[in-house]
Write a protein that holds these residues in place. Structure first.
Motif, PDB file in Angstrom:
ATOM      1  N   LEU A  96       0.870  -1.169   0.000  1.00  0.00           N
ATOM      2  CA  LEU A  96       0.000   0.000   0.000  1.00  0.00           C
ATOM      3  C   LEU A  96       0.909   1.220   0.000  1.00  0.00           C
ATOM      4  N   VAL A  97       0.803   2.039  -1.029  1.00  0.00           N
ATOM      5  CA  VAL A  97       1.747   3.133  -1.218  1.00  0.00           C
ATOM      6  C   VAL A  97       1.005   4.456  -1.358  1.00  0.00           C
ATOM      7  N   GLY A  98       1.522   5.504  -0.724  1.00  0.00           N
ATOM      8  CA  GLY A  98       0.895   6.816  -0.791  1.00  0.00           C
ATOM      9  C   GLY A  98       0.866   7.366  -2.206  1.00  0.00           C
ATOM     10  N   ALA A  99      -0.162   8.138  -2.509  1.00  0.00           N
ATOM     11  CA  ALA A  99      -0.348   8.655  -3.872  1.00  0.00           C
ATOM     12  C   ALA A  99       0.667   9.722  -4.253  1.00  0.00           C
ATOM     13  N   THR A 100       1.360  10.303  -3.264  1.00  0.00           N
ATOM     14  CA  THR A 100       2.289  11.398  -3.567  1.00  0.00           C
ATOM     15  C   THR A 100       3.739  11.017  -3.280  1.00  0.00           C
ATOM     16  N   GLU A 101       4.038   9.734  -3.324  1.00  0.00           N
ATOM     17  CA  GLU A 101       5.390   9.278  -3.001  1.00  0.00           C
ATOM     18  C   GLU A 101       6.405   9.687  -4.069  1.00  0.00           C
ATOM     19  N   HIS A 102       7.653   9.775  -3.638  1.00  0.00           N
ATOM     20  CA  HIS A 102       8.777  10.030  -4.539  1.00  0.00           C
ATOM     21  C   HIS A 102       8.910   8.852  -5.507  1.00  0.00           C
ATOM     22  N   PRO A 103       9.444   9.089  -6.712  1.00  0.00           N
ATOM     23  CA  PRO A 103       9.608   7.997  -7.677  1.00  0.00           C
ATOM     24  C   PRO A 103      10.418   6.814  -7.152  1.00  0.00           C
ATOM     25  N   GLY A 125      -2.870  17.166   0.270  1.00  0.00           N
ATOM     26  CA  GLY A 125      -1.784  16.219   0.084  1.00  0.00           C
ATOM     27  C   GLY A 125      -1.546  15.301   1.259  1.00  0.00           C
ATOM     28  N   VAL A 126      -2.483  15.277   2.221  1.00  0.00           N
ATOM     29  CA  VAL A 126      -2.352  14.423   3.396  1.00  0.00           C
ATOM     30  C   VAL A 126      -3.044  13.087   3.139  1.00  0.00           C
ATOM     31  N   ASN A 152       6.655  15.454   2.024  1.00  0.00           N
ATOM     32  CA  ASN A 152       6.728  15.467   0.562  1.00  0.00           C
ATOM     33  C   ASN A 152       7.825  16.394   0.069  1.00  0.00           C
ATOM     34  N   ASN A 153       8.562  15.948  -0.931  1.00  0.00           N
ATOM     35  CA  ASN A 153       9.681  16.735  -1.450  1.00  0.00           C
ATOM     36  C   ASN A 153       9.234  17.965  -2.225  1.00  0.00           C
ATOM     37  N   GLU A 154       8.023  17.960  -2.788  1.00  0.00           N
ATOM     38  CA  GLU A 154       7.565  19.097  -3.584  1.00  0.00           C
ATOM     39  C   GLU A 154       6.797  20.120  -2.757  1.00  0.00           C
ATOM     40  N   VAL A 336       2.424  14.557  -7.992  1.00  0.00           N
ATOM     41  CA  VAL A 336       2.017  14.928  -6.633  1.00  0.00           C
ATOM     42  C   VAL A 336       0.823  15.876  -6.684  1.00  0.00           C
ATOM     43  N   LEU A 337       0.930  16.922  -7.489  1.00  0.00           N
ATOM     44  CA  LEU A 337      -0.162  17.887  -7.588  1.00  0.00           C
ATOM     45  C   LEU A 337      -1.385  17.266  -8.259  1.00  0.00           C
ATOM     46  N   ALA A 338      -1.158  16.365  -9.202  1.00  0.00           N
ATOM     47  CA  ALA A 338      -2.280  15.669  -9.836  1.00  0.00           C
ATOM     48  C   ALA A 338      -3.044  14.851  -8.801  1.00  0.00           C
ATOM     49  N   ALA A 339      -2.306  14.162  -7.906  1.00  0.00           N
ATOM     50  CA  ALA A 339      -2.958  13.366  -6.866  1.00  0.00           C
ATOM     51  C   ALA A 339      -3.743  14.232  -5.898  1.00  0.00           C
ATOM     52  N   MET A 340      -3.336  15.489  -5.770  1.00  0.00           N
ATOM     53  CA  MET A 340      -4.029  16.435  -4.885  1.00  0.00           C
ATOM     54  C   MET A 340      -5.232  17.096  -5.573  1.00  0.00           C
ATOM     55  N   GLY A 341      -5.432  16.768  -6.850  1.00  0.00           N
ATOM     56  CA  GLY A 341      -6.567  17.320  -7.581  1.00  0.00           C
ATOM     57  C   GLY A 341      -6.348  18.708  -8.131  1.00  0.00           C
TER      58      GLY A 341
END
Length: 386
Positions: A96-103, A125-126, A152-154, A336-341
């Motif tokens: 199970l991996v977060g939607a905003t993880e680093h590559p 982004g939480v 998050n790095n971004e 990352v921003l895409a996952a945040m909508g």
């Protein structure tokens, strides 16, 4: 005379601290291999183990639980190889991996595609904790690995690791790994107190040398197989002679890292954000509604193209980025921003300011002035006032 530059891209890499560079230079003169038993080898081993202890102290872990690597990517690939397990138990079969993880996490694991589920995030982004609980309930009889970064790095958004670990413990068969590359040295982080099973870090994000990092395992957690086979170094998990000078530098950087710096950097970051919002009323700060790293500001001004802005700011002596530095220098829409909508048009203009140990008010002032000029130029071209 060379024009003054303001380096504000510490999340990509932080300049090496002078004390670290001096320690690396001294360690380069150590002649021995740390696996040798003669006096020279023992001296190299002592230097290596001192660095290991420093890293362990920084993150609240046992010294013997630190496995040195070449950086955060190698460390994350190792822990997500499918071999992480509690001693004597089966390794997880689903991730199970977060939607905003680093590559290095999102693309660096070895789990089959049909054994991976993405944990969604909210607009800030939480991690969506109810969604995570739903995934855990759905796989109640499955051995799981959860991987969510500390920050998050971004955007700098900090994740609720304690709550995530609590859900994992309630499940009973889930391990938790956190990519803490952006958090270590910037905010207080205690692996043991959080209850994490594995943590990964990288030296060059907090003033250490590039090419150094570590995988840290909790007591009772191990890797069932070496991730680099060879001579049996690093507790037989990573073969190959250790990079003693670089790792000595990592240890010094870990000792010097001061999360108390947070207050000063937070003031500088907020000053830049306030200036941006005053000069560009439409400016959006991503993750503003969530806890964030005090050094990180990710923003966008409508109609301001990121690539154009980065070139203009570079010419003005200000080094920023458009997000992750791991995309071969390309400016592309952020996952990352895409996952945040975030809408694609707005995400295309995202810029990131990231401060660090040597950032000053002069750097922040130079950034504020350059951004204000950039916005004024944009508005003049559009024929409107700020």
């Amino acid at each position: 005379m060379t024009a003054r530059r303001a380096y504000l891209d510490h999340n990509a890499t932080s300049p090496v601290r002078p004390e670290v560079a001096a320690a690396v230079a001294r360690a380069l003169t150590l002649p021995g291999n740390p696996s040798s038993i003669h006096a020279e080898g023992r001296a190299a081993r002592a230097a290596l183990e001192a660095a290991r202890a420093a890293v362990a102290r920084r993150i609240g872990a046992g010294t013997g639980r630190v496995v040195f690597t070449s950086g955060g990517t190698e460390a994350a690939n190792a822990v997500l190889s499918g071999a992480l397990a509690r001693t004597g138990q089966a390794a997880p079969t689903r991730l199970l991996v977060g939607a905003t993880e680093h590559p290095c996490v999102a693309a660096g694991h070895r789990f089959p595609a049909d054994a991976v589920a993405v944990i969604p995030v909210d607009a800030s982004g939480v991690i969506d904790l109810p969604a995570l609980k739903g995934l855990l309930d759905r796989h109640a009889e499955t051995d799981l690995l959860i991987s969510v970064h500390a920050a998050n790095n971004e955007t700098g958004v900090i994740q609720p690791l304690q709550a995530i670990v609590a859900l994992a413990r309630a499940h009973g068969r889930a391990l938790v790994h956190s990519d803490a590359v952006q958090a270590v040295g910037k905010i207080p982080l205690d692996m043991s107190a959080l209850g994490l099973d594995a943590l990964t870090l990288s030296g060059h994000k907090f003033g250490g040398p590039k090419g150094t990092g570590a995988l840290v395992l909790a007591e009772g957690v191990t890797l069932n197989a070496a991730f680099l086979r060879g001579g049996g170094q690093e507790a037989r998990l990573r073969g190959g002679t250790e990079n003693v000078p670089g790792l000595v530098g990592l240890g010094v950087a870990a000792d010097l890292a001061d999360p108390a710096l947070s207050d000063r950097l937070g003031i500088l970051r907020d000053g830049i954000a306030d200036a941006l919002c005053a000069s560009a009323p439409g400016c959006v700060v991503f993750g503003a509604g969530a806890p964030r790293l005090p050094n990180t500001l990710c923003f966008a001004v409508p109609d301001l193209d990121a690539a154009t802005a980065l070139m203009a700011l570079d010419l003005a002596g200000v080094a920023l980025s458009s997000g992750s530095a791991c995309a071969s220098g390309k400016v592309a829409r952020s996952p990352v921003l895409a996952a945040m909508g975030v809408a694609p048009a707005l995400a295309a203009g995202a810029l990131r300011v990231s401060l660090g140990w040597n950032s000053t008010e002069s750097d922040a002032a130079q950034c504020r002035a350059a951004c204000e000029r950039l916005v004024a130029t944009l508005y003049r071209r559009q024929g409107r006032a700020a």
